[in-house]
Design an enzyme around this catalytic site. Sequence first.
Site, PDB file in Angstrom:
ATOM      1  N   HIS A 296     -15.926  51.564  41.449  1.00  0.00           N
ATOM      2  CA  HIS A 296     -14.573  51.524  41.995  1.00  0.00           C
ATOM      3  C   HIS A 296     -14.269  50.149  42.583  1.00  0.00           C
ATOM      4  O   HIS A 296     -13.659  50.033  43.642  1.00  0.00           O
ATOM      5  CB  HIS A 296     -14.372  52.627  43.040  1.00  0.00           C
ATOM      6  CG  HIS A 296     -14.549  53.994  42.474  1.00  0.00           C
ATOM      7  ND1 HIS A 296     -14.494  55.134  43.245  1.00  0.00           N
ATOM      8  CD2 HIS A 296     -14.776  54.423  41.211  1.00  0.00           C
ATOM      9  CE1 HIS A 296     -14.708  56.198  42.485  1.00  0.00           C
ATOM     10  NE2 HIS A 296     -14.870  55.773  41.236  1.00  0.00           N
TER      11      HIS A 296
ATOM     12  N   LYS B 101      14.155  34.875  11.117  1.00  0.00           N
ATOM     13  CA  LYS B 101      15.502  35.381  11.402  1.00  0.00           C
ATOM     14  C   LYS B 101      16.093  36.043  10.159  1.00  0.00           C
ATOM     15  O   LYS B 101      16.705  37.118  10.241  1.00  0.00           O
ATOM     16  CB  LYS B 101      16.415  34.234  11.851  1.00  0.00           C
ATOM     17  CG  LYS B 101      17.882  34.663  11.979  1.00  0.00           C
ATOM     18  CD  LYS B 101      18.775  33.528  12.450  1.00  0.00           C
ATOM     19  CE  LYS B 101      20.230  33.998  12.523  1.00  0.00           C
ATOM     20  NZ  LYS B 101      21.125  32.963  13.080  1.00  0.00           N
TER      21      LYS B 101
END
Length: 523
Positions: free
Chosen positions: A284, A143
């Site tokens: 596919h 932070k």
Amino acid sequence: MTGYYGRRPIRRALISVYDKTGLVELASGLREAGVDIVSTGSTAKTIADKGIPVTPVEYVTGFPEVLEGRVKTLHPHVHAGLLADTRKPDHMAALGRLGIQPFDLVVVNLYPFAETVASGADIDECVEQIDIGGPSMVRAAAKNHASVAVVVEPLGYDGVLAAARAGGFTLDERKRLASLAFRHTAEYDTAVAGWMASTLAPEDPPQPLPPWFGGAWRRSAKLRYGENPHQHAALYVDDGAWPGLAQAEQLHGKEMSYNNFTDADAAWRAAFDHEEICVAIVKHANPCGIAISAISVADAHTKAYECDPVSAFGGVVAANTAVSVEMAEAVAEIFTEVIIAPAYDEGAVDVLSGKKNIRILVASEPMVGGIDMRQISGGMLLQERDALDAPGDDPVNWTLVAGSPAGVEELADLKFAWRTCRAVKSNAIVIASGGATVGVGMGQVNRVNAARLAVERGGDRVRGAVAASDAFFPFPDGLEVLASAGVRAVVHPGGSMRDDIVIRAAREADVTLYHTGARHFAH
């Protein structure tokens, strides 16, 4: 330039690590750079034992470690030093009044919670490995990246020493480190939350899927593009997951594409749906051919390829056993995008590598079961992964509803066709003979069209073959298409409100018909 936007000198560091890898080298390098080191418990002892000056954290807090080490850094003299924004005069004045010195660097790694759970430890042992002070320090430093740099793993130590020698980390470097730190604690908390949920008493009524689901995935590769060139794509991995296709080792060839991965995953699972030697050729996301063999993997490949040589061009080949030189020579004659196997016999990779672009992968056997995830707009669908482990997947449990019982070879082909159906997109019809697909109908919006497609692709090979349907025949027309083409036995789940009509059609056509009571849709 120094200050917020430039490099911030590292004058004081707080080090508290479970993993002592590289610790002594780090501490030694920091001291050589003139950095004062504050440390905790066994970390401080390891540093001090090497003659490196270090200040134990209890000298800073004026408070001893208590509760078996659960409380040692949770103190204002630590966290004020981590959270003070040194750009703000009032913060610095507060530190001065309280006699607290700020930290410029935090090096922390956490208790091995996930490893402890994976070891089979009991609940109390796992709870003790839930780190509290470590994440608190990491989050505080991240932070306050305007003033503090934070490093959470030994891989970052070389960068720490380089920065110490160069006058500290830049703002961009501190931001990057802060991002890594927050990701680290997020992954840690996700692991704890998931485990904690698993220890709760079962819901009433029992639910197989959790009320909360979380995970963390790390980008491991950028892909050239997605399904289409205008789509960005990347591969992400779950470092705690069973190693699968995402962790496969590539031995040769171009980089994998998005479509390569989806087809390879489908082929890999399909090959391991069978206990016998098996080769699956997929394109596919649908099989061009799947075959098993009692002779060799090369034989399985030949049979799979013969199902649909046209579609196999540019496909993905997967084997559930080591690829032989003989199979490699056959694959090398056909344009193949990817080949994947658990191993390769000596010389097989050399043969395959003669093709510049083929991607050669080695992967671990896929995990049976687990959870499938599929994102939809605004949410996520979870389901237990489909597996061939239902009672209805064993021919012993099938119900003969029409015709004569299948012979040994015919029943083996029916079993093969049924297991192959799981790998075919619904609606799915698989026609098989001799342990190989001869016709596959997939992805149709009605079952009769799937039957017609399978028959058309099988041609003359359909006569005398068997067939499987991944779900029940809602009308007799699909079965009639198969029977008219010469299919002699069919297996499907059954359970339609018109089962009696379908059974009657099978009897009239003198077709053996089995019900499994199980279904294997694949969408």
